[in-house]
Scaffold this active site. Structure first.
Site, PDB file in Angstrom:
ATOM      1  CD  GLU A  34     -16.823-117.514  19.402  1.00 19.82           C
ATOM      2  OE1 GLU A  34     -17.954-116.625  19.380  1.00 19.82           O
ATOM      3  OE2 GLU A  34     -16.378-117.552  20.514  1.00 19.82           O
ATOM      4  NE  ARG A 258     -29.286-113.677  16.830  1.00 21.20           N
ATOM      5  CZ  ARG A 258     -28.202-114.088  16.759  1.00 21.20           C
ATOM      6  NH1 ARG A 258     -27.316-113.352  16.056  1.00 21.20           N
ATOM      7  NH2 ARG A 258     -27.723-115.245  16.953  1.00 21.20           N
ATOM      8  CE  LYS A 268     -22.766-120.307  18.547  1.00 20.14           C
ATOM      9  NZ  LYS A 268     -21.559-120.276  17.613  1.00 20.14           N
TER      10      LYS A 268
HETATM   11  P1  ATP Z   1     -25.098-117.551  18.998  1.00 19.15           P
HETATM   12  O1  ATP Z   1     -25.820-116.323  19.655  1.00 19.15           O
HETATM   13  O2  ATP Z   1     -26.364-118.663  18.828  1.00 19.15           O
HETATM   14  O3  ATP Z   1     -24.051-118.094  19.621  1.00 19.15           O
HETATM   15  P2  ATP Z   1     -23.723-116.278  16.811  1.00 19.15           P
HETATM   16  O4  ATP Z   1     -24.231-115.615  15.887  1.00 19.15           O
HETATM   17  O5  ATP Z   1     -22.550-116.164  18.188  1.00 19.15           O
HETATM   18  O6  ATP Z   1     -25.208-117.014  17.685  1.00 19.15           O
HETATM   19  P3  ATP Z   1     -21.699-117.796  15.434  1.00 19.15           P
HETATM   20  O7  ATP Z   1     -21.273-119.004  15.527  1.00 19.15           O
HETATM   21  O8  ATP Z   1     -20.930-116.358  15.696  1.00 19.15           O
HETATM   22  O9  ATP Z   1     -22.911-117.747  16.261  1.00 19.15           O
HETATM   23  O10 ATP Z   1     -22.457-117.578  13.840  1.00 19.15           O
HETATM   24  C1  ATP Z   1     -22.022-118.032  12.733  1.00 19.15           C
HETATM   25  C2  ATP Z   1     -22.902-117.392  11.689  1.00 19.15           C
HETATM   26  O11 ATP Z   1     -24.395-117.742  11.685  1.00 19.15           O
HETATM   27  C3  ATP Z   1     -22.937-115.965  11.667  1.00 19.15           C
HETATM   28  O12 ATP Z   1     -22.829-115.474  10.251  1.00 19.15           O
HETATM   29  C4  ATP Z   1     -24.160-115.535  12.213  1.00 19.15           C
HETATM   30  O13 ATP Z   1     -24.456-114.053  12.044  1.00 19.15           O
HETATM   31  C5  ATP Z   1     -25.121-116.635  11.767  1.00 19.15           C
HETATM   32  N1  ATP Z   1     -26.317-116.551  12.844  1.00 19.15           N
HETATM   33  C6  ATP Z   1     -26.087-117.072  14.005  1.00 19.15           C
HETATM   34  N2  ATP Z   1     -27.423-117.127  14.593  1.00 19.15           N
HETATM   35  C7  ATP Z   1     -28.230-116.922  13.618  1.00 19.15           C
HETATM   36  C8  ATP Z   1     -29.831-116.545  13.653  1.00 19.15           C
HETATM   37  N3  ATP Z   1     -30.185-116.680  14.727  1.00 19.15           N
HETATM   38  N4  ATP Z   1     -30.257-116.291  12.549  1.00 19.15           N
HETATM   39  C9  ATP Z   1     -29.702-116.003  11.379  1.00 19.15           C
HETATM   40  N5  ATP Z   1     -28.167-116.108  11.318  1.00 19.15           N
HETATM   41  C10 ATP Z   1     -27.513-116.527  12.645  1.00 19.15           C
HETATM   42 MG    MG Z   2     -21.182-115.300  18.256  1.00 22.36          MG
END
Ligand code: ATP
Ligand code: MG
Length: 555
Positions: A34, A258, A268
């Site tokens: 995102e 994760r 983020k």
């Molecule tokens: P954040 O909470 O940091 O915003 P998010 O999962 O909302 O993380 P996205 O931009 O939606 O962030 O994630 C893009 C991809 O990266 C998704 O497939 C997500 O599962 C993966 N991802 C995000 N954070 C992690 C993590 N800590 N470990 C492994 N994969 C991750």
């Molecule tokens: Mg997200």
């Protein structure tokens, strides 16, 4: 330390799918960020995993921006994400945006309405929540649930046309209000939002929810293996339900735990707070666990890929020790970094029996780890030198193999010296150390027969370049700031950055390549900061030579 590559259970699953000829053996993964912030090391894990699997099975990986929430998204993030993925060494097959599919998703929603599987809801979010029930108690139907298909079609069109206010109407899937899985209790598909979208502008005022957008985007792109983190496991029945009801390409979802690393935060939203509230100097502050931050810190893409490979993936929640990340970069830089001498806490050393005005050019290997030494550079030597203040003690204890009254040491690439006396200033600080040198002890042609235990680094005062050095420590004082009581920001390590304004480096660094990595002998690995100028160099310490934390923790 010997560390084995971790197993990867998804590799086994995909290998089996390929063996069975599923999807004609085709493998297509995607990375779906995102664009609401900069990528961090958790994303790096997901990138290495998705792109790695694509490569391994002769497939591809799409980059898809999951841009269904116009309020938090921005093109700055879109650009940084692309830069970070490419820097990590990966190239996507296709670049898509979930917003590319808004028209198609709308058509999918209409299909479900026509099948009697979706309805326009009049109730507010609070009212819906109040009717949702609990995992053991079924939810209640709202009066909107029994609307006719015609009325639903009309209202949904009116939602799109901007006839309603935000929150006044939503579109819900009609599934099962008694399901033990709360995600199947008539989940939201669309909400109204009068917000400017970074790509579609003001064209839309209704936006699909994650659950409706994600699986449908996977299906439109014919993604074979859709990999996400464990919190989406409970969403999987819904993911499959939409695909089945629409009869579209059956992408399959798989989950892994994760990536968490200690002494930092990896979300983020939290990283955004650190930036916006000025706890760090931007998303690319070298203390941040963002890809742009660790790059500025001096980490290489190969070291991050190595870290991801060593840590692997699992289905169990786990926290990786940050010292493993440091191990990965140390191991690489030990083999590749150019050796130089720098003094970061200088005190003057004067060699009383060395001729005033005389300069000798010594020779030093650029990297003893490379066969042949990686070439050499000239190191000027003269009567007055800078050495580290910590390398001198007025009353040295036994086994102090550095300088103190009467002690001898070797100066790296140069001579053996003996400390004769020292001078203190008015503040009581040692301000000058006086030594004599042994002319026949020059490195490489030593005939002095003198044995010394210690070797010290130095910089010739006449030739030294004054530079700034940034020394970093962990950003948080506790292992898991998010799990502690109160605000995670109250656990920030106030000493995480030490700026040294008056350090000195040897003149060979004047012509260094801005991308080059260095080992400052005995001090650690360093890189140029991006704000460096030729006449105002700034070096960031990537990592120390040894894991000082492990020692402190008594590991
Ligand atoms: P954040 O909470 O940091 O915003 P998010 O999962 O909302 O993380 P996205 O931009 O939606 O962030 O994630 C893009 C991809 O990266 C998704 O497939 C997500 O599962 C993966 N991802 C995000 N954070 C992690 C993590 N800590 N470990 C492994 N994969 C991750
Ligand atoms: Mg997200």
């Amino acid at each position: 330390m010997s560390i084995e590559k971790a197993p990867n259970f998804l590799e086994d699953i995909i290998a089996e799918d390929v063996r069975l000829g599923k999807n004609d053996g085709r493998v297509l993964t995607r990375f779906p960020p995102e664009p609401n912030g900069y990528l961090h090391l958790g994303h790096a894990t997901s990138i290495c995993l998705n792109f790695g699997l694509g490569q391994k099975f002769n497939g591809q990986t799409n980059l898809r921006f999951d841009d269904t929430n116009p309020v938090t998204e921005d093109t700055e993030y879109v650009e940084s994400i692309q830069r970070d993925i490419q820097w990590l060494g990966f190239q996507w097959g296709n670049l898509f945006y979930a917003s590319d599919y808004f028209e198609q998703m709308y058509a999918f929603a209409v299909t479900l309405i026509k099948k009697g599987l979706a309805y326009v809801e009049d109730c507010s979010a609070e009212e819906i929540a109040a009717m949702k029930g609990t995992p053991t108690e079924p939810g209640k139907a709202s009066p909107s649930r029994n609307r006719s298909v015609e009325e639903n079609l009309e209202l949904f069109e009116a939602m799109r046309a901007g006839k309603f206010k935000e929150g006044e109407k939503t579109l819900r899937a009609k599934i099962d209000l008694a399901s033990p899985n709360m995600h199947l209790r008539d989940p939201l598909m669309y909400r109204i939002k009068f917000a400017h979208h970074h790509r579609t502008g003001d064209k839309w005022c209704i936006y699909p929810m994650y659950d409706f957008a994600h699986g449908q985007s996977d299906s439109i792109e014919q993604i074979t293996h859709s990999i996400c983190t464990l919190e989406f496991e409970v969403h999987k029945p819904l993911y499959n339900w939409f695909i089945e009801q629409l009869g579209i390409f059956p992408s399959q979802q798989y989950e892994f735990a994760r990536r968490n690393i200690n002494y930092t935060v990896m979300s983020k939203r939290k990283l955004m707070q650190l930036v916006n509230e000025g706890h760090v100097n931007g998303w690319d502050d070298p203390r941040m666990p963002t890809i742009s931050g660790i790059r500025r810190r001096g980490y290489t893409a190969a070291s991050i890929r190595h870290f991801c490979e060593l840590t692997g993936i699992s289905r169990r929640e786990n926290v990786i020790d940050v010292s493993l990340l440091e191990y990965c970069i140390r191991e690489e830089l030990n083999k590749t970094a150019t050796r130089r001498m720098a003094v970061i806490n200088p005190v003057k050393l004067i060699i009383d029996n060395y001729e005033e005005g005389k300069v000798e050019m010594l020779t030093g290997e650029n990297n003893p780890e490379v066969e042949g030494g990686g070439g050499t550079r000239e190191i000027p030597f003269s009567r007055e030198l800078w050495i580290e203040r910590e390398d001198f003690m007025e009353e040295p204890p036994k086994k102090f193999f550095r300088l103190g009254p009467g002690l001898t040491v070797r100066l790296k690439h140069a001579y053996i010296i003996k400390c004769e006396s020292f001078v203190k200033n008015e503040a009581g600080e040692v301000s000058e150390i006086h030594c004599t040198y042994f002319p026949e002890s020059r490195s490489g042609q030593d005939t002095s027969g003198i044995q010394v235990k210690g070797t010290m680094h130095f910089v010739s005062a006449l030739h030294a370049l004054p530079v700034q050095v940034n020394l970093y420590d962990r950003l948080f004082k506790v292992e898991n700031p998010s799990a502690e009581e109160g605000d995670f920001k109250s656990y920030i390590n106030e000493q995480s950055l030490t700026v040294v304004q008056n350090a000195y480096v040897e003149p060979a660094l004047r012509d260094a390549d801005p991308e080059e990595k260095f080992q400052f002998i005995r001090l650690g690995y360093f890189c140029f900061d991006q704000d460096s100028k030729r006449d105002q160099m700034i070096f960031n310490r990537t990592v120390t030579l040894k894991d000082t934390w492990a020692k402190e923790a008594g590991k």
